[in-house]
Enzyme design. Structure first.
Site, PDB file in Angstrom:
ATOM      1  N   CYS A  82       0.839  -1.441  -0.014  1.00  0.00           N
ATOM      2  CA  CYS A  82       0.070   0.149   0.051  1.00  0.00           C
ATOM      3  C   CYS A  82       1.053   1.330   0.001  1.00  0.00           C
ATOM      4  CB  CYS A  82      -1.020  -0.077   1.182  1.00  0.00           C
ATOM      5  SG  CYS A  82      -2.385   1.241   1.125  1.00  0.00           S
ATOM      6  N   HIS A 191      -3.591  -4.643  -0.502  1.00  0.00           N
ATOM      7  CA  HIS A 191      -3.319  -5.250   0.856  1.00  0.00           C
ATOM      8  C   HIS A 191      -3.396  -6.755   0.668  1.00  0.00           C
ATOM      9  CE1 HIS A 191      -3.210  -1.624   3.417  1.00  0.00           C
ATOM     10  NE2 HIS A 191      -4.313  -1.274   2.390  1.00  0.00           N
ATOM     11  N   GLU A 193      -2.733  -9.030   2.820  1.00  0.00           N
ATOM     12  CA  GLU A 193      -2.937  -9.336   4.241  1.00  0.00           C
ATOM     13  C   GLU A 193      -4.541  -9.339   4.303  1.00  0.00           C
ATOM     14  OE1 GLU A 193      -2.563  -5.093   4.999  1.00  0.00           O
ATOM     15  OE2 GLU A 193      -1.749  -6.518   3.721  1.00  0.00           O
TER      16      GLU A 193
END
Length: 210
Positions: A82, A191, A193
């Site tokens: 990001c 992202h 994650e």
């Protein structure tokens, strides 16, 4: 033996979610601002959320740009996520204010020209066929984005004896850089994650390059 990964703690980013996602993907993860630990790790992850200028201030407070530069000089892997990707470029422009980035790639992070901002939610990407990060993922795979700024033009031109980085694109109002693979330096605007199984597969692919 699990690869040792440091998630760089410089006051910005989804540190714990990144830590958990990397651990699920098979890494031994430490979250720390420590200079020596970040240099020594098998892989370094640089997360980032919020404003470009604030992230650069935080990064410099832990000598993060030196860590990134030294690791890359030795061919040691770094993954930006990001705003952790955005700060790798030469500059960011927010509200008319220009901030110098790490300068690993030329280019400007600027506001996306889109009817709705932030660009928040799931989106597809267009990855090069030879991509390592996106290996095994089909074109319909979606990743989770949260951002209003991005790199709208790729400015690094191939020279003699220089291999052009692999650039993955996405679109929200305008095309923007969604990921870059440049030898030991890789980064995603989205992202991983927060991207479920797709993000986990991408992180596993990255760990496989270490």
């Amino acid at each position: 033996m699990k690869p040792n990964i440091v998630v760089l703690d410089y006051g910005s980013g989804n540190l714990r979610s990144a830590e958990r996602a990397l651990a699920r993907a098979g890494a031994d993860v430490t979250v720390t601002p420590d200079f020596d630990a970040a240099l020594a790790a098998d892989g370094l992850v640089v997360p980032g959320v919020g404003a470009f200028a604030a992230c650069m201030t935080g990064l410099r407070s832990v000598r993060g740009e030196q860590i990134i530069g030294r690791r890359l000089a030795g061919g040691r892997p770094v993954l930006g996520i990001c705003v952790g990707m955005q700060i790798l470029f030469a500059r960011g422009v927010e509200h008319g204010v220009e901030t110098e980035g790490c300068g690993e790639w030329p280019g400007t992070v600027e506001r996306l020209d889109a009817p709705v901002l932030p660009h928040m939610g799931w989106n597809t990407v267009k990855a090069p066929a030879e991509s390592v990060l996106f290996a095994g993922l089909d074109a319909a795979t979606r990743f989770y984005f949260v951002h209003s700024y991005g790199v709208r033009e790729w400015e690094l031109q191939a020279g003699e004896g220089f291999r052009q980085p692999l650039v993955t694109w996405a679109e929200h109002g305008v095309p923007f850089v969604a990921a870059v693979e440049n030898g030991p330096l890789m980064a995603t605007q989205f992202h991983p994650e927060k991207s479920g199984d797709a993000g986990s597969a991408l992180l596993t692919n990255w760990l496989g390059t270490l």
